[in-house]
Write a protein that holds these residues in place. Structure first.
Motif, mmCIF file in Angstrom:
data_model
loop_
_atom_site.group_PDB
_atom_site.id
_atom_site.type_symbol
_atom_site.label_atom_id
_atom_site.label_comp_id
_atom_site.label_asym_id
_atom_site.label_seq_id
_atom_site.Cartn_x
_atom_site.Cartn_y
_atom_site.Cartn_z
ATOM 1 N N ALA A 103 0.831 -1.203 0.000
ATOM 2 C CA ALA A 103 0.000 0.000 0.000
ATOM 3 C C ALA A 103 0.869 1.258 0.000
ATOM 4 N N PRO A 104 0.410 2.336 -0.636
ATOM 5 C CA PRO A 104 1.179 3.588 -0.651
ATOM 6 C C PRO A 104 1.266 4.184 0.752
ATOM 7 N N PRO A 105 2.207 5.098 0.977
ATOM 8 C CA PRO A 105 2.331 5.720 2.302
ATOM 9 C C PRO A 105 1.025 6.387 2.710
ATOM 10 N N PRO A 106 0.623 6.212 3.969
ATOM 11 C CA PRO A 106 -0.640 6.803 4.424
ATOM 12 C C PRO A 106 -0.521 8.311 4.621
ATOM 13 N N ARG A 107 -1.634 8.976 4.557
ATOM 14 C CA ARG A 107 -1.648 10.414 4.820
ATOM 15 C C ARG A 107 -1.469 10.652 6.314
ATOM 16 N N ALA A 108 -0.776 11.700 6.671
ATOM 17 C CA ALA A 108 -0.478 11.980 8.080
ATOM 18 C C ALA A 108 -1.755 12.303 8.852
ATOM 19 N N PHE A 109 -1.877 11.724 10.039
ATOM 20 C CA PHE A 109 -3.035 11.980 10.892
ATOM 21 C C PHE A 109 -3.125 13.451 11.278
ATOM 22 N N ARG A 110 -1.970 14.124 11.358
ATOM 23 C CA ARG A 110 -1.986 15.539 11.765
ATOM 24 C C ARG A 110 -2.747 16.394 10.756
ATOM 25 N N ASP A 111 -2.806 15.958 9.478
ATOM 26 C CA ASP A 111 -3.587 16.702 8.490
ATOM 27 C C ASP A 111 -5.052 16.732 8.895
ATOM 28 N N TYR A 112 -5.557 15.584 9.325
ATOM 29 C CA TYR A 112 -6.943 15.510 9.784
ATOM 30 C C TYR A 112 -7.132 16.314 11.066
ATOM 31 N N ALA A 113 -6.195 16.143 12.015
ATOM 32 C CA ALA A 113 -6.318 16.848 13.290
ATOM 33 C C ALA A 113 -6.287 18.353 13.102
ATOM 34 N N THR A 114 -5.422 18.822 12.203
ATOM 35 C CA THR A 114 -5.337 20.252 11.938
ATOM 36 C C THR A 114 -6.616 20.753 11.292
ATOM 37 N N TRP A 115 -7.172 19.970 10.381
ATOM 38 C CA TRP A 115 -8.435 20.353 9.736
ATOM 39 C C TRP A 115 -9.557 20.435 10.759
ATOM 40 N N VAL A 116 -9.637 19.434 11.648
ATOM 41 C CA VAL A 116 -10.684 19.440 12.671
ATOM 42 C C VAL A 116 -10.564 20.664 13.570
ATOM 43 N N SER A 117 -9.349 21.027 13.937
ATOM 44 C CA SER A 117 -9.150 22.165 14.834
ATOM 45 C C SER A 117 -9.530 23.487 14.185
ATOM 46 N N SER A 118 -9.550 23.511 12.852
ATOM 47 C CA SER A 118 -9.903 24.744 12.153
ATOM 48 C C SER A 118 -11.405 24.910 11.977
ATOM 49 N N ARG A 119 -12.169 23.881 12.299
ATOM 50 C CA ARG A 119 -13.617 23.950 12.136
ATOM 51 C C ARG A 119 -14.248 24.762 13.256
ATOM 52 N N PRO A 120 -15.403 25.377 13.004
ATOM 53 C CA PRO A 120 -16.083 26.134 14.067
ATOM 54 C C PRO A 120 -16.439 25.225 15.238
ATOM 55 N N SER A 121 -16.383 25.775 16.441
ATOM 56 C CA SER A 121 -16.701 24.997 17.632
ATOM 57 C C SER A 121 -18.185 24.649 17.667
ATOM 58 N N ALA A 122 -18.472 23.403 18.075
ATOM 59 C CA ALA A 122 -19.866 22.950 18.185
ATOM 60 C C ALA A 122 -20.372 23.055 19.621
ATOM 61 N N GLN A 123 -19.583 23.672 20.498
ATOM 62 C CA GLN A 123 -19.952 23.724 21.908
ATOM 63 C C GLN A 123 -21.281 24.440 22.129
ATOM 64 N N ALA A 124 -21.466 25.584 21.467
ATOM 65 C CA ALA A 124 -22.700 26.349 21.655
ATOM 66 C C ALA A 124 -23.915 25.549 21.191
ATOM 67 N N TRP A 125 -23.754 24.805 20.081
ATOM 68 C CA TRP A 125 -24.874 24.010 19.556
ATOM 69 C C TRP A 125 -25.287 22.956 20.564
ATOM 70 N N TRP A 126 -24.311 22.236 21.124
ATOM 71 C CA TRP A 126 -24.623 21.177 22.068
ATOM 72 C C TRP A 126 -25.198 21.734 23.368
ATOM 73 N N GLN A 127 -24.684 22.868 23.811
ATOM 74 C CA GLN A 127 -25.187 23.444 25.051
ATOM 75 C C GLN A 127 -26.622 23.904 24.914
ATOM 76 N N ALA A 128 -27.040 24.221 23.690
ATOM 77 C CA ALA A 128 -28.414 24.679 23.468
ATOM 78 C C ALA A 128 -29.400 23.523 23.394
ATOM 79 N N ARG A 129 -28.940 22.299 23.163
ATOM 80 C CA ARG A 129 -29.860 21.178 23.004
ATOM 81 C C ARG A 129 -30.716 20.906 24.239
ATOM 82 N N PRO A 130 -30.130 20.880 25.467
ATOM 83 C CA PRO A 130 -30.956 20.552 26.632
ATOM 84 C C PRO A 130 -32.102 21.526 26.880
ATOM 85 N N GLU A 131 -31.976 22.750 26.383
ATOM 86 C CA GLU A 131 -33.033 23.732 26.599
ATOM 87 C C GLU A 131 -34.325 23.344 25.902
#
Length: 265
Positions: free
Chosen positions: A193-221
């Motif tokens: 198999a060819p060399p795998p893509r670095a996991f840090r690419d995914y981790a960096t992409w995830v960290s750049s996404r908007p935070s979902a904290q506010a969405w989850w905190q609003a659910r119990p209401e």
């Protein structure tokens, strides 16, 4: 978690728990890259440090090798896979008041312990004790690698293999890929198999996404009271002896749920 086989949370709270030792924990080894730990990794670290001494996230895979085993070649195969996957050469670091980061190290060799237990009268008991002590050792989250290997020669001439790793690096599916690559390299001396893509690419992409904290905190209401699994499934399920709740689903629904889980895993 424990597997057998045969071979032919919120950022603020996480940062607070990570800093409970009152000092910065940064690995002193040479690293080639640093990236923010994913939310899932942050949560696993949170619980691992909050419940220090417990081994809920220390995974062990046990396998039995029938026939001869070239220990040197086996070790080379494992270390090749560590070189191939940078996430296996990672550990975690954190500073007071900050979220954890993952550090990728340039070169890490897998710790391997080889035991000759072929002369033990009660081999099963001795091997079981070895595995239990290994699990109790845990893994230092700030020192790579967060995995190790123990090999034991059996009275029948075969070998038992114990692979210990931390769940912050690997899940079950990832572990199966690692094992498959180790066996392929052991048998063929290479991995097709060819060399795998670095996991840090995914981790960096995830960290750049908007935070979902506010969405989850609003659910119990939206709800006046907490919902539980028993309420969701009605009276179809039943309590069992260990306190868990069992529900028998129709095959079509079960297959759809499995497919949905795999899609979003």
């Amino acid at each position: 978690a424990l597997m057998h086989g045969h071979l032919s949370g919120p950022r603020f709270d996480t940062a607070r728990v990570l800093a409970t030792d009152g000092a910065s924990r940064v690995s002193s080894r040479v690293s080639t890259a640093t990236y923010p730990a994913t939310s899932l990794q942050q949560g696993l670290l949170f619980h691992a440090l909050l419940d220090a001494g417990h081994d809920a996230y220390v995974n062990q895979v046990m396998a039995t090798v029938r026939g001869p085993l070239d220990l040197s070649r086996f070790a080379q195969a494992w270390n090749h896979v560590l070189t191939r996957h940078e996430v296996l050469r990672s550990c975690f670091s954190w500073r007071d008041g900050e979220a954890a980061s993952a550090q990728v190290h340039r070169r890490v060799e897998l710790p391997i312990s080889a035991l000759d237990l072929s002369g033990e009268d009660d081999y099963r008991a001795v091997w079981s004790s070895v595995c239990e002590r290994d699990r109790a050792r845990g893994l230092a989250l700030d020192q790579p690698p967060l995995l190790r290997l123990t090999l034991a020669r059996r009275p029948d001439g075969g070998h038992d293999v114990l692979w210990t790793s931390h769940h912050a690096l690997l899940d079950g599916w990832s572990a199966s890929i690692v094992l498959a690559e180790v066996l392929e390299h052991y048998e063929r001396g290479e991995i097709a198999a060819p060399p795998p893509r670095a996991f840090r690419d995914y981790a960096t992409w995830v960290s750049s996404r908007p935070s979902a904290q506010a969405w989850w905190q609003a659910r119990p209401e939206r709800y006046s009271e907490a919902a539980g699994w028993r309420d969701a499934v009605g009276h179809q399920g039943s309590l069992v002896a260990d306190g868990s709740y069992e529900v028998v689903l129709e095959s079509v629904l079960s297959e759809r749920l499995v497919g949905l889980a795999r899609t979003w895993q």
